[in-house]
Design a protein around this motif. Structure first.
Motif, PDB file in Angstrom:
ATOM      1  N   ALA A 172      20.353 -13.651  -5.752  1.00  0.00           N
ATOM      2  CA  ALA A 172      19.413 -14.680  -4.766  1.00  0.00           C
ATOM      3  C   ALA A 172      19.029 -13.404  -3.677  1.00  0.00           C
ATOM      4  CB  ALA A 172      20.258 -15.472  -3.759  1.00  0.00           C
ATOM      5  N   LEU A 209      15.482 -12.493  -3.954  1.00  0.00           N
ATOM      6  CA  LEU A 209      14.601 -13.737  -2.632  1.00  0.00           C
ATOM      7  C   LEU A 209      12.973 -14.514  -3.160  1.00  0.00           C
ATOM      8  CD1 LEU A 209      16.148 -15.761  -0.744  1.00  0.00           C
ATOM      9  CD2 LEU A 209      15.503 -13.861   0.779  1.00  0.00           C
ATOM     10  N   ILE A 224      12.926 -18.255  -3.569  1.00  0.00           N
ATOM     11  CA  ILE A 224      11.785 -19.289  -3.253  1.00  0.00           C
ATOM     12  C   ILE A 224      10.501 -19.601  -4.110  1.00  0.00           C
ATOM     13  CG2 ILE A 224      10.102 -18.878  -0.996  1.00  0.00           C
ATOM     14  CD1 ILE A 224      12.118 -16.755   0.096  1.00  0.00           C
ATOM     15  N   ALA A 270      11.863 -22.607  -5.990  1.00  0.00           N
ATOM     16  CA  ALA A 270      13.510 -23.685  -5.111  1.00  0.00           C
ATOM     17  C   ALA A 270      11.323 -24.507  -4.951  1.00  0.00           C
ATOM     18  CB  ALA A 270      13.181 -23.161  -3.932  1.00  0.00           C
ATOM     19  N   PRO A 293      14.776 -27.488  -7.477  1.00  0.00           N
ATOM     20  CA  PRO A 293      15.988 -26.833  -6.463  1.00  0.00           C
ATOM     21  C   PRO A 293      16.256 -25.973  -6.944  1.00  0.00           C
ATOM     22  CG  PRO A 293      16.227 -28.824  -6.495  1.00  0.00           C
ATOM     23  CD  PRO A 293      15.633 -28.691  -7.102  1.00  0.00           C
ATOM     24  N   GLN A 294      17.343 -24.882  -5.933  1.00  0.00           N
ATOM     25  CA  GLN A 294      18.076 -22.660  -6.564  1.00  0.00           C
ATOM     26  C   GLN A 294      19.128 -24.177  -5.967  1.00  0.00           C
ATOM     27  OE1 GLN A 294      16.599 -21.196  -9.192  1.00  0.00           O
ATOM     28  NE2 GLN A 294      15.097 -23.620  -9.180  1.00  0.00           N
ATOM     29  N   THR A 295      20.306 -23.424  -7.228  1.00  0.00           N
ATOM     30  CA  THR A 295      22.283 -22.959  -6.281  1.00  0.00           C
ATOM     31  C   THR A 295      22.016 -21.693  -6.695  1.00  0.00           C
ATOM     32  OG1 THR A 295      22.192 -25.145  -7.672  1.00  0.00           O
ATOM     33  CG2 THR A 295      23.917 -24.105  -7.106  1.00  0.00           C
ATOM     34  N   VAL A 325      25.447 -23.222  -1.848  1.00  0.00           N
ATOM     35  CA  VAL A 325      23.992 -23.841  -0.954  1.00  0.00           C
ATOM     36  C   VAL A 325      23.541 -23.764  -2.634  1.00  0.00           C
ATOM     37  CG1 VAL A 325      24.953 -22.348   0.978  1.00  0.00           C
ATOM     38  CG2 VAL A 325      22.839 -21.857  -0.791  1.00  0.00           C
ATOM     39  N   VAL A 349      19.180 -24.227  -2.056  1.00  0.00           N
ATOM     40  CA  VAL A 349      17.390 -23.707  -1.181  1.00  0.00           C
ATOM     41  C   VAL A 349      16.719 -24.657  -2.304  1.00  0.00           C
ATOM     42  CG1 VAL A 349      15.923 -21.948  -1.414  1.00  0.00           C
ATOM     43  CG2 VAL A 349      18.019 -21.447  -1.454  1.00  0.00           C
ATOM     44  N   SER A 376      12.413 -26.833  -1.566  1.00  0.00           N
ATOM     45  CA  SER A 376      11.039 -26.569  -0.896  1.00  0.00           C
ATOM     46  C   SER A 376      11.760 -27.387   1.051  1.00  0.00           C
ATOM     47  CB  SER A 376      10.035 -26.972  -1.711  1.00  0.00           C
ATOM     48  OG  SER A 376      10.029 -28.523  -1.388  1.00  0.00           O
ATOM     49  N   TRP A 397      13.151 -30.852   0.964  1.00  0.00           N
ATOM     50  CA  TRP A 397      13.790 -31.040   2.453  1.00  0.00           C
ATOM     51  C   TRP A 397      13.553 -32.154   3.762  1.00  0.00           C
ATOM     52  CZ3 TRP A 397      18.386 -30.377   3.637  1.00  0.00           C
ATOM     53  CH2 TRP A 397      19.038 -30.424   5.202  1.00  0.00           C
TER      54      TRP A 397
END
Length: 89
Positions: A17, A21, A25, A28, A32-34, A43, A45, A47, A51
């Motif tokens: 990640a 990165l 992003i 995402a 969702p990206q774990t 965690v 991630v 958008s 959110w």
């Protein structure tokens, strides 16, 4: 399996990640990206749109409870009337 062949359901390691990165992003934005730490999910991630949609307030707690499928179901909630137990201090 290389990082490029990664399934969208696979998680990113912290190292991957960090190194990628921009790709995390970018992905995402669609789903969702774990990110895992020590092999365990740590965690997710998402958008900004996701959110905001998930964290937006939708009225008061009372409105939420009244909108429950259990509202009007005549659910009986009882309480135990036992006395507290004695403990030695």
């Amino acid at each position: 399996m290389s990082v490029h062949e990664r399934s969208s359901r696979d998680a990113w390691t912290v190292a991957n990640a960090k190194a990628r990165l921009s790709e995390v992003i970018e992905r995402a934005q669609n789903e969702p990206q774990t990110i895992t730490r020590n092999g365990r999910p740590s965690v997710v991630v998402v958008s900004v749109e996701e959110w905001n949609r998930k964290s937006a307030r939708k009225g008061s707690l009372a409105a939420f409870l009244l909108g429950s499928p259990l509202a009007g179901s005549e659910l009986a909630v009882g309480r135990v009337s036992d006395e507290p137990r004695d403990i030695g201090l």
